[in-house]
Every structure is written in structure tokens, then in C-alpha cells.
Design a protein around this motif. Structure first.
Motif, PDB file in Angstrom:
ATOM      1  N   GLY A  68       0.734  -1.010   0.183  1.00 46.87           N
ATOM      2  CA  GLY A  68       0.131   0.074   0.055  1.00 46.87           C
ATOM      3  C   GLY A  68       0.824   1.266  -0.185  1.00 46.87           C
ATOM      4  N   GLU A  69       2.158   1.002  -0.151  1.00 46.94           N
ATOM      5  CA  GLU A  69       3.062   2.182  -0.202  1.00 46.94           C
ATOM      6  C   GLU A  69       3.787   2.664  -1.350  1.00 46.94           C
ATOM      7  OE1 GLU A  69       6.845   3.961   2.764  1.00 46.94           O
ATOM      8  OE2 GLU A  69       6.376   1.772   2.503  1.00 46.94           O
ATOM      9  N   GLY A  70       3.454   3.611  -1.725  1.00 46.73           N
ATOM     10  CA  GLY A  70       3.759   3.995  -3.230  1.00 46.73           C
ATOM     11  C   GLY A  70       3.066   3.607  -4.154  1.00 46.73           C
ATOM     12  N   LEU A  71       3.417   3.667  -5.427  1.00 48.06           N
ATOM     13  CA  LEU A  71       2.811   2.968  -6.685  1.00 48.06           C
ATOM     14  C   LEU A  71       2.699   1.259  -6.582  1.00 48.06           C
ATOM     15  CD1 LEU A  71       3.630   5.679  -9.309  1.00 48.06           C
ATOM     16  CD2 LEU A  71       1.604   5.396  -7.834  1.00 48.06           C
ATOM     17  N   ASN A  72       3.897   0.943  -6.474  1.00 45.71           N
ATOM     18  CA  ASN A  72       3.991  -0.561  -6.606  1.00 45.71           C
ATOM     19  C   ASN A  72       3.441  -0.936  -5.206  1.00 45.71           C
ATOM     20  OD1 ASN A  72       6.034  -1.682  -8.699  1.00 45.71           O
ATOM     21  ND2 ASN A  72       6.829   0.402  -8.062  1.00 45.71           N
ATOM     22  N   GLY A  73       3.321  -0.430  -4.296  1.00 46.22           N
ATOM     23  CA  GLY A  73       2.717  -1.034  -3.048  1.00 46.22           C
ATOM     24  C   GLY A  73       1.228  -0.954  -3.323  1.00 46.22           C
ATOM     25  N   ILE A  74       0.747   0.061  -3.813  1.00 43.22           N
ATOM     26  CA  ILE A  74      -0.949   0.049  -4.180  1.00 43.22           C
ATOM     27  C   ILE A  74      -1.115  -1.065  -5.135  1.00 43.22           C
ATOM     28  CG2 ILE A  74      -2.582   1.357  -5.409  1.00 43.22           C
ATOM     29  CD1 ILE A  74      -2.194   2.426  -2.702  1.00 43.22           C
TER      30      ILE A  74
END
Length: 756
Positions: A75-81
Motif C-alpha cells: 500500500g506504500e507508493g505506486l508499486n505498493g498500491i
């Protein structure tokens, strides 16, 4: 270049890399180079989940010193999303996204465009694959398709090299021990206990990349032929072919089974270089991602039906045909599935199948319709159940409270067993009241009726001893059908319901679709734009605008009730003219049938549902036109409080026993005194013992409730003296106590009345 050609070019390079004898890191370093070159991408990166975080594992274009250094939480940063939502991102300007997070060690500040896809293994994201460019632009669909196909191949390779570890090793089958209680949504209420059995053991895809594309295509063609034969054969089973809801479910299955678009997408995946199994799984992954973006429960259910058929096709093409049903259940079983098709549920031994737990599922899904008819409790929306339970684990299913307990401790077993025995004892008490009329202690006869919506529901009339069907929801036939039900089919259903009910009355509510009960074949731009569908273009509003819909239903009801009494109720009436307009449609159709010398109902009684508070302000105007009035407490409550009952933050915030609700209901009951109107309550409120006690105390003598509530309410009625509870309610409504529920509970205990 097509999506298939782009993916095939990448897969060819991947095949050569993976056939090499280098270590895993070197292979992934080569993979990002291949993808970057094939897509002419300045950056290509792979992030993998390790020890609970996304770790930059390989990159082309970013600072190589950031590899194994840059880490992002889920959920952190674009990759986390992407990993958290198992979703695809395609951005012309990455920095404009609210979740953009810049990590200076990567040197990615000069890149603007960004596209990323999840790397999914066993339905869980175990990493991400992304590309970036200096030039701001959205990526073409062909590039996204190529990335998604590549990510699928990478997932198997990553799993093979055991690159994901830490807490995410659970994705690879690490066993759980110890008790665990999970929450869900009760789809079919009840209690059950048994051993966990997975409905569908995962089909292992041993080979992802195809050696012979044409051979893989022929395997899919043969699998489609066999699947269609199976679907056609279902129609010859005893459960089907009766003209009921099962047939309508089957129609949806056939629609997908013969859908050329679905087979074309699988063929396109094969063209990219995937095996038949991998191609089906690839299309299935896309379907799952789409399902996560669908807010409309009806459309989501259609996608679930397609998922069911995808699983069937995958088992056929792989030769792994067995489900738990075909292998046979050897003990009392709680079935575990991500989602379940209604036809598959019917394959199970009903003596052994005690309950079902689904990771997904909704109250309107087809499997719920079948499970309700089978009497099998179902708990849906239990996130992660598939990876938190092991085959054979002991499971306690409480589809009353909406929980499932895995591997219970002895105290948990004892508590559940005591509750289960108490429930059985109560059910036996209620069953004994089946043929007993519900008179109060003071001798007043209360009408205890039941709600229904399916042909099979009517059998509960005899089982419960209900006085009739106070609400038959005709929209169920529309909701489970892939197309608008024709008049003849509607007529057949209504006639069968009246035949099954015999001498007991049936109140047919005209169709209540639209809003949160959307059907794709009646979609419109106006419907699609609705921000508050529960208060929008639905129910009688829709029927009066689509007059052909109401005309067909009126003809069907009039012909079905020929020679009998017909009770018709219009939903969501706001003003008297709406009732008059709807009644005029029925009268016009009756005149038409009369002119054709058709047999008509011996009597037609018209009623309205009071759900919109505005109708209460004009009761004296509409009352002379009504034979009966039914208060729909579910919608009425959300309209009175301006609170969406589908919003979990508000669903339990406003109490049915609040003075606002009870004073309103009291005013409505007093407003029809002096008119020859039967007034009652339809909805969940009347089926709860404490709430029913309050309703009886303010003058309601007719309750229409779920079949399961009929016995408990009949038992309650026999313990009440109406003069006593009416006096108490009058006092409380005049001067409300701080807690109305507590006051009623105390009164019930003083009078030896057991509450819920």
C-alpha cells in the motif's frame, strides 16, 4: 505489433534465460533487460515481497545500487498500491498520483510515465512488474497486455526459485495452527459444524510456455466442446427443466459457455505463447481484476458465473476433473471456496454438506438462491479463508452472527455445542406451533405471514404454519435472469406460487428493480450516473416510466390468478397519483382480457408499501383507495435517518427501537384508523422478537417476515397481553426513556417473555 506478438517476443527470450544454468538473480537481471528492450522501455523493474515488504529485486534503468535496498510496504507508493489492490496502474504522469512516493536512491526523478502490473501467485500478489519512461504518456493496451502475460510467467518462475519468503511463505502453503475466528457476511443463516473441505483443489500448471501453439489451440477447442456438453447435460438433471430459477441460472451459464468473446481472449493468450492451461488462467486473472473494480453486485455475480465456468474449463483441459463433490464427502463437511457456482453446489451429498464458506459471494448471487432452497447455511465475504484453513481442519460456522471458527479450542467447541443444542430445542418448540393459530393471551388473532421470492420458498408455508405470503418479491425472477423474463414465464411462476399456497393469501409486490438491484438488460445512462441509487430510479418509478414492463407483469398476474383472489402491492409509492397510475395499468389490462373473454381474478385487491416518508403525510388522501398498506421498515429506516443501510459505518447506527422510528410507525397506524384497510409491517424489524413486541404494542396486527422467524414470533404472540404492552408503549412514546431498547427488554423480562 499486437499484444500477442509482443508477449510472444518476450516469452521467447524468457524461455532462453530460464533454460540457462545461472542463479536466480542473474536470471531476473536478464528478464528486465528482455522486457525493457522488447517494449522499448527506459526502465523495467521487478519488486518482490520479502519479509512483509516489496523489495526492488532487479532493474534496468534505475540506479543498480538501489537493488535490495529500496523497500516499500504494502500500500506504500505506486508499486505498493498495485500489490495491495492486485490492480494495474497506467499513468502518463506518475508524480500526479496521490500515492506516488519518491525514493532518491533509485534515481527515478527524471521519469514521468509509469505502468505496473501485479505478479500474482495462487490469487495473491507476490510482487510487481513495472516500466517507466522519461516522456509523459499513457501506455498502449498492447504494452499492458504484454506486461500482464509476462507477470504471469514470472510468478511461476519466482515460486520455483523460492524468491518470496518471510510471512508471505503462506502463499506457498505453510500450515496454520491454533484457533482463529474470521468474520463474514451471513448469506443464508444457520449454524453448522464439520471438517473443512476445499471445493476445488488448485489445478497445478506445470508448463506455462507452449511448444506448439496450434496444438494448444486444439486442446482449448476440445475443452470448450466438452464444457458445453456438460452445461447442456445439466438441463436434463431433475433440479432443472421445471421452469424455475434453476433454469434461469442455467441460461446465464449457457450465455457465457457459448460466448465467442471469451474463447477469443483465450486464443489471443495462446497466440502470445502460453499453454492452454496458462492461457485460461491468464484470462481468469484479468476477470478477477475486473471483479475487484465492479461495485454493481449484479454485474459482479455475472463475473462469478464466468469464473465458475473458467474453473470448469481449466479442469477439463488439464485432465484434473475432480472436485470434492465427485470424490464424495466422507464426513460432515463445511465446504470452502473462493466462489461457488449453483450447479456445482447441487452436485454435493446433502446429507454430508452442512455449510459453505466463501471468500466472496453476495446476497443476490445464484449460489445463495440454491443454498437457501437446500437449507445449507452460507457465510460469504470471508477474506483469506482459502489460505488460513487446511483440508480437514475442524470448522464451526455461525451464519447467524457472521463468524467462522477454525480449529476451535475445547471451550469454543463446548460453547458452540451448547448454542447449537439450544437452537435445536427452540426449533423443535417452534415446529410444534406449526398448526397453532397465533392468539395473544387476551384473545386477539395476529396474522403472522412470511416473505418469499422464489418458487421453492412457498414450501415454507406448510413447514412454518404461516398465515400466507405477505410479500412475494417478484423481482427475484428478474435478478437471476440473463434477459428480461417474458410474460409467459412470469405467468407460470405466479400461477405455480398460487397453486402451492392453496387457500392461503399471497401478496405479489410488483417488480422492485433499479437502484441497488440493477439488471444489465435494463441499464441506462441515467441509472449508470446515479450517486444514490437507493433513492433513485427504481421500483414503481422505473415501472411507470418503462410501462411495457409493468403491462407485461400486470397481464401475467391477472392471467395467473384467473378465478382466484389477486393481491397486488406497489413498492415505493411516494404520492397518491403514482398508486393511481399503477392501478390504471392493471385495470386497462383487465379490460383487455375481459374483451377477449378471458377468465379474470374473482377479486383484485390493491395495496401500497409505505417506504417513502412522504406517503405518511397524505394517508387520508390515499387510504380510501387501498385494500391494505404494508410498512417496509428496511427502506423506511434509511430514508427517515438519511442513512445508507449498505454503508457498514451506518448499518447498525440507527436503532429500529428509537423513539423517532416508533413514533412515526405509531402515527401511521393511527392514521388509517376508520378506514377498511389491513395494515402490517414487511421487513426484518417484524421478525425480531423485541421489535415485534413494540409493533404489537403500537397497534400492528399483521407481520410479514422471513420463514425462519415465523415460529419464534408465533411463540411470542401467545405470551402477550396487548393491553399491557400497549399501555407501556403509550407511556414510553409520550416520554421516551433514555434507552428504549433497555426499557423494552426489562419489561419483557418482568413478564417472562424471552427476547432474541
Amino acid at each position: 505489433m499486437t499484444a500477442a506478438a509482443s508477449a510472444r517476443q518476450i516469452l521467447t527470450g524468457l524461455h532462453e534465460v530460464m533454460a540457462g544454468r545461472t542463479h536466480a538473480q542473474a536470471k531476473l537481471d536478464a528478464v528486465v533487460e528482455i522486457i525493457g528492450e522488447s517494449l522499448d522501455s527506459e526502465v523495467c523493474s521487478i519488486y518482490l515481497l520479502r519479509e512483509g515488504a516489496l523489495e526492488l529485486y532487479a532493474t534496468r534503468g534505475l540506479n543498480p545500487e538501489a537493488v535490495h535496498v529500496t523497500r516499500l510496504g504494502l500500500g506504500e507508493g505506486l508499486n505498493g498500491i498495485i500489490a495491495a489492490n492486485i490492480a494495474t496502474l497506467n499513468l502518463a504522469e506518475a508524480k500526479a498520483h496521490p500515492d506516488f512516493l519518491y525514493r532518491p536512491e533509485t534515481g527515478e526523478d527524471k521519469f514521468h510515465s509509469f505502468a505496473g502490473v501485479p505478479i500474482v501467485y495462487r490469487e495473491r500478489a507476490v510482487g510487481t512488474l513495472c516500466v517507466q519512461h522519461v516522456e509523459p504518456r499513457r501506455y498502449e493496451e498492447v504494452e499492458i497486455e504484454a506486461l500482464q502475460t509476462t507477470a504471469m510467467v514470472l510468478s511461476e518462475l519466482i515460486a520455483h526459485h523460492e524468491l518470496v519468503d518471510g510471512e508471505h511463505a503462506l502463499a506457498f502453503g505453510e500450515a496454520h495452527t491454533g484457533p482463529e475466528v474470521l468474520k463474514g457476511f451471513a448469506l443464508v443463516k444457520g449454524l453448522a459444524a464439520g471438517g473443512a473441505v476445499f471445493h476445488q483443489p488448485r489445478v497445478a500448471i506445470d508448463q506455462v510456455m507452449a511448444d506448439d501453439i496450434e496444438a494448444e489451440r486444439q486442446r482449448v477447442y476440445r475443452a470448450f466442446d466438452r464444457m458445453r456438453e456438460q452445461i447442456d447435460a445439466m438441463g436434463r438433471e431433475p433440479e432443472f427443466g421445471k421452469g424455475g430459477e434453476h433454469d434461469e441460472v442455467l441460461e446465464t451459464y449457457k450465455m457465457f459457455a457459448y460466448d465467442e468473446g471469451w474463447s477469443r481472449r483465450i486464443n489471443e493468450a495462446i497466440d502470445s505463447g502460453l499453454t492452454a492451461e496458462a492461457a485460461i488462467e491468464r484470462v481468469q486473472q484479468r476477470t478477477r481484476m475486473r471483479m475487484r473494480e465492479i461495485d454493481d453486485p449484479l454485474l459482479a455475480d455475472r463475473m462469478h458465473d464466468l469464473e465458475d465456468l473458467s474453473n470448469r474449463l481449466l479442469r477439463i483441459v488439464s485432465g484434473q476433473l475432480g472436485t470434492a463433490a465427485t470424490q464424495g464427502l466422507r464426513r460432515d463437511t463445511i465446504l470452502i471456496a473462493r466462489n461457488l457456482g449453483p450447479a456445482e453446489l447441487l452436485e454435493y451429498d446433502r446429507r454430508r454438506l452442512k455449510g459453505v464458506v466463501l471468500e466472496e459471494g453476495s446476497a443476490t448471487s445464484h449460489v445463495v438462491i440454491v443454498a437457501r432452497a437446500m437449507g445449507v447455511p452460507v457465510l460469504g465475504r470471508v477474506a483469506g479463508i482459502g489460505r488460513l484453513v487446511s483440508e480437514g481442519d475442524e470448522v464451526l460456522l455461525d451464519a447467524e452472527k457472521g463468524t467462522v471458527t477454525l480449529r476451535p479450542s475445547q471451550p469454543m467447541r463446548d460453547a458452540f455445542g451448547a448454542r447449537f443444542e439450544k437452537t435445536r430445542a427452540r426449533q423443535a418448540t417452534y415446529a410444534a406451533l406449526r398448526d397453532v393459530e397465533p392468539f395473544t393471551r387476551c384473545g386477539t388473532r395476529i396474522n403472522v405471514m412470511m416473505n418469499a421470492g422464489l418458487r421453492d420458498d412457498v414450501s415454507a408455508l406448510q413447514l412454518t404454519g404461516a398465515d400466507g405470503i405477505g410479500l412475494f418479491r417478484t423481482e427475484f425472477q428478474f435478478l437471476v435472469s440473463a434477459t428480461l423474463p417474458q410474460r409467459e414465464r412470469q405467468q407460470r411462476l405466479y400461477r405455480d406460487v398460487l397453486d402451492a399456497a392453496g387457500d392461503k393469501p399471497v401478496v405479489f409486490r410488483t417488480v422492485d428493480i433499479g437502484g441497488d438491484k440493477a439488471v444489465p438488460y435494463l441499464s441506462s445512462e441515467a441509472l449508470d450516473r446515479e450517486e444514490n441509487p437507493a433513492m433513485g430510479w427504481r421500483a414503481l418509478r422505473l415501472s411507470l416510466e418503462r410501462e411495457g414492463l409493468l403491462k407485461a407483469q400486470a397481464r401475467a398476474l391477472l392471467e395467473a390468478a384467473a378465478g382466484r383472489r389477486l393481491n397486488v402491492m406497489f413498492p415505493m409509492v411516494s404520492e397518491p397519483w403514482e398508486f393511481d397510475a399503477a392501478k390504471a395499468v392493471f385495470e386497462t389490462q383487465a379490460d383487455f382480457l375481459r374483451s377477449r373473454r378471458k377468465l379474470l381474478p374473482e377479486e383484485i385487491r390493491y395495496g401500497a408499501m409505505l417506504e417513502v416518508p412522504a406517503l405518511a403525510e397524505v394517508l387520508e388522501l390515499i387510504a380510501p383507495r387501498l385494500s391494505f398498506l404494508s410498512v417496509g421498515t428496511n427502506d423506511l429506516t434509511q430514508f427517515l435517518f438519511a442513512a445508507d443501510r449498505a454503508n457498514p459505518k451506518l448499518a447498525e447506527r440507527y436503532d429500529w427501537l428509537s423513539p423517532a422510528i416508533l413514533r412515526f410507525l405509531d402515527r401511521v397506524a393511527r392514521g388509517v384508523v376508520g378506514y377498511p384497510i389491513e395494515i402490517g409491517v414487511c421487513g426484518e424489524m417484524g421478525g425480531r422478537r423485541l421489535e415485534a413486541l413494540a409493533l404489537l404494542g403500537i397497534g400492528y396486527r399483521r407481520l410479514s417476515i422471513t420463514p425462519a422467524s415465523v415460529g419464534p414470533i408465533k411463540e411470542l404472540v401467545r405470551k402477550i397481553d396487548l393491553a399491557e404492552i400497549s399501555a407501556a408503549m403509550k407511556e414510553w412514546l409520550a416520554s421516551p426513556p433514555p434507552d428504549m431498547r433497555a426499557a423494552l427488554t426489562g419489561w419483557a423480562q418482568e413478564h417472562d417473555i424471552e427476547i432474541d
